[in-house]
Design an enzyme around this catalytic site. Structure first.
Site, PDB file in Angstrom:
ATOM      1  N   ASP A  51       2.439   3.737   0.350  1.00  0.00           N
ATOM      2  CA  ASP A  51       1.019   4.027   0.137  1.00  0.00           C
ATOM      3  C   ASP A  51       0.776   5.345  -0.600  1.00  0.00           C
ATOM      4  OD1 ASP A  51      -0.124   1.763   1.125  1.00  0.00           O
ATOM      5  OD2 ASP A  51      -0.741   2.606   3.045  1.00  0.00           O
ATOM      6  N   LYS A  89      -7.846   6.657   2.563  1.00  0.00           N
ATOM      7  CA  LYS A  89      -7.690   5.455   1.736  1.00  0.00           C
ATOM      8  C   LYS A  89      -8.231   4.271   2.532  1.00  0.00           C
ATOM      9  CE  LYS A  89      -3.811   3.299   1.736  1.00  0.00           C
ATOM     10  NZ  LYS A  89      -4.255   1.987   2.308  1.00  0.00           N
TER      11      LYS A  89
END
Length: 293
Positions: free
Chosen positions: A146, A17
């Site tokens: 996250d 990410k």
């Protein structure tokens, strides 16, 4: 609840990410910081495999497996397994999970979160049991702020503490080079070093970037508010950024997340050559390249 499980292994790439832009917009009373971030998931990541076994186990492989501290049972992958079984209301048969750890640990590119999210997706396919979107989101958030954004590895805009998600823009065909100096940086220390926590949100995000130049122009109007504090704590980040900026094939560079991984954007045809050049000059750094989207 009985279920029909898959008889063969399920394998997926747990993509890194990358925070293309990251604005810190406030802090809640419980200490969690509020953010506004544009994230992308390049074709670079760990590898997760799920397959039938005689007993439940997690195997750790790959160049960064040894850097996963603590007991194996504390790994987010196993927490994802137990959480999935509980939310789905099923008893999982014994499974072997193999995590091939190719991404540096605690490096600002969401490796552990992506591993957990990928495990959840694989378990749905493996068991044939699919959670509702709301249930899956709540489960992912219980594993980490996250994890929800990593459930759908495509460009997204994340806000709140990371739990508020919206579809991101269509990204151009281009390459990305990720570089980590293999030096740890403490996320709590980076946040503690922030001098301003009430910054403005991202500028209006277009629905589509037609070219790399359009994307870099937009990113130039944005920031990573954690980059300055991270560089003050870890000078190696500055060295990585300098190396990326010195390469004329790189059109834009920035740190991702709280560091220490940085990224450079370039024409797709240059990505592998840039990776090779950086490897030759900095053999002790971790470097990987691939398509941005």
């Amino acid at each position: 609840m009985s279920l029909q499980t898959a008889t063969s292994a399920r394998v997926e790439l747990a993509r890194a990410k990358v925070n293309l832009a990251l604005h810190i917009t406030g802090r809640r009373s419980d200490g969690y910081h509020l953010l506004d971030s544009l994230v992308a998931f390049p074709q670079i990541g760990d590898r997760i495999a799920v397959e039938p076994a005689d007993k439940q186990e997690l195997r750790l492989e790959g160049p960064f497996a040894r850097d996963l501290d603590g007991p194996t049972e504390h790994n987010l992958v196993l927490k994802a397994v137990s959480g999935f079984a509980a939310r789905a209301g099923i008893t999982l048969p014994p499974v072997r999970l193999t995590l091939t750890k190719r991404l540096p640990v605690a490096s600002g590119i969401g490796g552990g979160s992506s591993d957990a999210a990928t495990t959840l997706r694989l378990l749905e396919d493996f068991t044939g049991t699919y959670l509702s979107e709301d249930t899956m989101h709540a489960l992912a958030l219980s594993l980490g702020a996250d994890v929800p954004v990593c459930l759908y590895p495509e460009a997204q805009r994340m806000s709140g503490i990371g739990d508020e998600l919206a579809p991101g823009p269509v990204l151009p065909n281009c390459g990305i080079v990720l570089v980590n100096p293999k030096v740890g940086v403490s996320t709590p220390e980076v946040f503690a070093a922030l001098s301003h926590r009430d910054n403005d949100a991202l500028p209006l995000v277009p629905e589509k970037f037609e070219s790399l130049s359009q994307l870099t122009a937009y990113l130039s109007s944005c920031r990573n508010d954690l980059q300055g504090p991270a560089e003050s704590l870890c000078p190696e980040i500055s060295a990585v950024l300098a190396a990326l900026q010195e390469d004329t094939r790189i059109e834009f560079s920035r740190m991702s997340g709280s560091g220490a991984t940085c990224f450079g954007l370039c024409d797709q045809k240059h990505a592998m050559d840039v990776e090779r050049s950086l490897r030759a000059e900095h053999p002790n750094w971790w470097i990987a390249s691939g398509p941005l989207a």
